[in-house]
Motif scaffolding. Structure first.
Motif, PDB file in Angstrom:
ATOM      1  N   UNK A 193       0.978  -1.285  -0.070  1.00 41.92           N
ATOM      2  CA  UNK A 193      -0.024   0.166   0.147  1.00 41.92           C
ATOM      3  C   UNK A 193       0.785   0.678  -0.284  1.00 41.92           C
ATOM      4  N   UNK A 194       2.266   1.257   0.594  1.00 44.18           N
ATOM      5  CA  UNK A 194       2.846   2.333   0.684  1.00 44.18           C
ATOM      6  C   UNK A 194       3.070   2.696  -0.843  1.00 44.18           C
ATOM      7  N   UNK A 195       3.989   1.145  -1.248  1.00 44.85           N
ATOM      8  CA  UNK A 195       4.427   1.299  -2.456  1.00 44.85           C
ATOM      9  C   UNK A 195       3.847   1.887  -3.487  1.00 44.85           C
ATOM     10  N   UNK A 196       2.453   1.517  -2.930  1.00 46.99           N
ATOM     11  CA  UNK A 196       1.344   2.084  -3.981  1.00 46.99           C
ATOM     12  C   UNK A 196       1.265   3.971  -3.710  1.00 46.99           C
ATOM     13  N   UNK A 197       1.345   4.111  -2.750  1.00 47.49           N
ATOM     14  CA  UNK A 197       0.911   5.522  -2.888  1.00 47.49           C
ATOM     15  C   UNK A 197       2.016   6.185  -3.297  1.00 47.49           C
ATOM     16  N   UNK A 198       3.356   5.838  -2.813  1.00 49.75           N
ATOM     17  CA  UNK A 198       5.038   6.269  -4.383  1.00 49.75           C
ATOM     18  C   UNK A 198       4.623   6.335  -5.087  1.00 49.75           C
ATOM     19  N   UNK A 199       3.957   5.481  -6.030  1.00 54.98           N
ATOM     20  CA  UNK A 199       4.047   5.692  -7.463  1.00 54.98           C
ATOM     21  C   UNK A 199       3.089   6.659  -7.572  1.00 54.98           C
ATOM     22  N   UNK A 200       1.741   6.589  -6.910  1.00 56.90           N
ATOM     23  CA  UNK A 200       1.002   7.457  -7.533  1.00 56.90           C
ATOM     24  C   UNK A 200       1.498   9.036  -6.896  1.00 56.90           C
ATOM     25  N   UNK A 201       2.304   9.070  -5.762  1.00 53.40           N
ATOM     26  CA  UNK A 201       2.530  10.474  -4.846  1.00 53.40           C
ATOM     27  C   UNK A 201       3.834  11.154  -4.828  1.00 53.40           C
ATOM     28  N   UNK A 202       5.104   9.990  -5.778  1.00 50.64           N
ATOM     29  CA  UNK A 202       6.434  10.594  -5.486  1.00 50.64           C
ATOM     30  C   UNK A 202       6.671   9.272  -3.942  1.00 50.64           C
ATOM     31  N   UNK A 203       7.969   8.978  -4.297  1.00 51.61           N
ATOM     32  CA  UNK A 203       8.605   8.775  -2.921  1.00 51.61           C
ATOM     33  C   UNK A 203       9.045   8.949  -1.376  1.00 51.61           C
ATOM     34  N   UNK A 207       8.068   9.800   2.073  1.00 51.56           N
ATOM     35  CA  UNK A 207       9.400   9.576   3.102  1.00 51.56           C
ATOM     36  C   UNK A 207       9.348  10.659   3.608  1.00 51.56           C
ATOM     37  N   UNK A 208       8.463  12.032   3.672  1.00 55.31           N
ATOM     38  CA  UNK A 208       8.430  13.151   3.889  1.00 55.31           C
ATOM     39  C   UNK A 208       7.077  12.755   5.176  1.00 55.31           C
ATOM     40  N   UNK A 209       5.831  12.246   4.219  1.00 58.61           N
ATOM     41  CA  UNK A 209       4.989  11.864   5.499  1.00 58.61           C
ATOM     42  C   UNK A 209       5.705  11.375   6.943  1.00 58.61           C
ATOM     43  N   UNK A 215       7.807  12.386  13.444  1.00 61.88           N
ATOM     44  CA  UNK A 215       8.393  13.435  14.804  1.00 61.88           C
ATOM     45  C   UNK A 215       6.883  13.240  15.695  1.00 61.88           C
ATOM     46  N   UNK A 216       5.998  13.340  15.028  1.00 65.22           N
ATOM     47  CA  UNK A 216       5.198  13.531  16.388  1.00 65.22           C
ATOM     48  C   UNK A 216       3.885  12.513  16.738  1.00 65.22           C
ATOM     49  N   UNK A 217       4.858  10.824  16.744  1.00 63.74           N
ATOM     50  CA  UNK A 217       4.625   9.975  17.461  1.00 63.74           C
ATOM     51  C   UNK A 217       3.871   9.250  17.002  1.00 63.74           C
ATOM     52  N   UNK A 218       3.793   9.840  15.967  1.00 63.84           N
ATOM     53  CA  UNK A 218       1.991   9.258  14.860  1.00 63.84           C
ATOM     54  C   UNK A 218       2.425   7.329  14.381  1.00 63.84           C
ATOM     55  N   UNK A 219       1.753   6.095  13.840  1.00 66.69           N
ATOM     56  CA  UNK A 219       2.374   5.600  13.498  1.00 66.69           C
ATOM     57  C   UNK A 219       2.140   6.127  11.625  1.00 66.69           C
ATOM     58  N   UNK A 220       3.321   5.240  10.879  1.00 71.63           N
ATOM     59  CA  UNK A 220       3.822   5.999   9.617  1.00 71.63           C
ATOM     60  C   UNK A 220       2.940   4.782   8.425  1.00 71.63           C
TER      61      UNK A 220
END
Length: 472
Positions: A193-203, A207-209, A215-220
């Motif tokens: 799912x992250x690979x597909x997100x990167x395919x659409x949005x850019x790696x 990575x920045x998200x 930094x905010x202590x949230x899941x990735x």
């Protein structure tokens, strides 16, 4: 049952056409003549009866949809977004059926490639989301083809874009590049799912998200990242197609029958040959040829471009037989490089060709001049025989300038607005960068090839988000 087996053996036997035999007066298509091979161009299934068995082609099922379902590995998200996408598709059965019917030409090949790489078969459904299986689809951001490659990313993955062809639209080449890209993204992010997100949005953006969440202590994970709506809906759209393929009756959808065998044969090009002649000799409708071979920008297919012609099984056999009997020249076009910047009329006079023909075959708008170094297609003559050279086949580009105003006095310094891209260039601009699908900022670049693509004004447009909902 017996008829089905015989038909299958007929299909298998035709695979022997991988390199054409038979001669024509101006070109040798014999298998004795070695041709340069791009490894990606050789993926279509072939059988050599001297050392292979036709029985190797037998598939575990006669139904391609069953094979696809058996390869599903991704877990449904069962989120409101996925449910919404399923409802959207199930409310449009005609749209779904049209895109499913279009997929019948390509889906077996894509599934074969996905299986060979041990990827989940959900990935084979991604062109439904990207282009609705319209091979010549073009987004407002200039992404092209089944897999919607941006110009810069296409070059990163060695998809040639020049005056003769745009391999972002090539079925074999673009599929190989897209699966390369997705595998690298999966290795980078660790989930599909992250690979597909990167395919659409850019790696880089994914990575920045992730860094912001850390930094905010949230899941990735995918569902936890803040991302544009297009990307937020991207995986749910794919999973909606998964649900429909898994249980079409539940959503009132009837899937077209797809047999679990190849649809097309890949035929090696041994000599330059006109597109019109291939259509004539293979006895297929023009639109069928272009559906399978959408990358060709010009009316001639080049032997020095590592190109293959895709033809339906039975028609490939017809093409082979008709070619053996054909004794006229195979191609009527060649290419030359313009040595100085001049108008179409001036260039036509220099080259000894008709100005209207030169303008039409090269797609040059009126009031445009051809810049020095450009490659133009011209009719073949006794003074210009032979196939188009490797150098022009690989690097040919057409660059245009606006003509000087008619009222500009001779010898005066009149301003002429230049169009850096020209009418046929395919280079991406800076504003196509990180937020656009498949941007060049991924850091996954291969060495780029030189060249520019000839844009087609008749190409159907997809939305900037490249969602299938804009294609009918």
């Amino acid at each position: 049952m017996e008829g089905s087996v015989l038909m299958f053996w007929r299909y298998a036997a035709i695979l022997l056409i991988s390199v054409l035999t038979g001669c024509a007066s101006t070109g040798d298509w014999s298998s004795d003549v070695p041709t340069r091979q791009d490894p990606r161009a050789a993926n279509a299934k072939r059988v050599n009866l001297k050392n292979q068995s036709v029985s190797d082609l037998y598939a575990p099922s006669s139904n391609l949809w069953i094979r696809i379902r058996d390869g599903f590995e991704m877990e449904p998200m069962n989120t409101p977004l996925e449910i919404e996408q399923v409802r959207w598709l199930s409310a449009r059965p005609d749209y779904v059926h049209r895109s499913m019917a279009r997929s019948s030409r390509y889906l077996f090949y894509i599934v074969q490639e996905v299986n060979a790489r041990k990827m989940p078969t959900e990935i084979a459904l991604l062109p439904f989301v990207e282009s609705a299986f319209v091979t010549h689809a073009k987004s407002s951001a200039k992404a092209m083809g089944l897999w919607q490659f941006m110009p810069a990313t296409g070059k990163d993955f060695q998809l040639t874009q020049n005056v003769f062809r745009d391999e972002r639209r090539d079925v074999l080449q673009s599929t190989d590049a897209a699966l390369d890209y997705l595998q690298r993204l999966h290795k980078q992010f660790g989930s599909w799912d992250l690979a597909l997100a990167a395919y659409n949005w850019g790696a880089g953006n994914v990575s920045k998200a992730q860094k912001r969440n850390l930094a905010a202590g949230l899941p990735t994970n995918y569902l936890s990242l803040k991302m544009p709506n297009e990307t937020r809906n991207y995986v749910p759209k794919l999973m909606a197609y998964r649900q429909i393929v898994l249980d079409p009756k539940a959503y009132g959808i009837v899937l077209p029958d797809l047999e679990n065998h190849p649809y097309f044969v890949a035929v090696d090009v041994g000599s330059d040959i006109d597109v019109a002649l291939v259509i004539e000799l293979s006895e297929i409708p023009e639109d069928e040829f272009h559906s399978l071979n959408p990358s060709f920008n010009k009316p001639v297919i080049l032997s020095n471009a590592n190109q293959q012609i895709l033809l339906p099984f039975g028609h490939a056999e017809v093409f082979q037989e008709n070619l053996k009997k054909y004794t006229k020249p195979l191609s009527s076009w060649t290419a030359v490089q313009v040595t100085k910047t001049e108008s179409v009329e001036q260039a036509a006079k220099t080259l000894g060709v008709d100005a209207d023909t030169l303008r039409a075959v090269n797609g040059i708008p009126k009031s445009m001049r051809i810049r020095a170094g450009s490659t133009v297609l011209v009719p073949k003559t006794n003074q210009r025989p032979g196939d188009i050279s490797v150098a022009l086949a690989e690097n040919g580009s057409l660059n245009l300038d606006k003509s000087a105003p008619k009222n500009c006095a001779k010898g005066a310094k009149c301003a002429v607005a230049k169009t850096g891209k020209g009418a046929a260039k395919g280079n991406s601009s800076a504003n196509n960068a990180a937020t656009q699908h498949k941007s060049a900022s991924t850091g996954l670049a291969k060495s780029a090839k030189n060249g520019s693509s000839n844009a087609s004004s008749s190409t159907p447009k997809t939305s900037a988000s490249k969602g299938a909902s804009k294609i009918q």
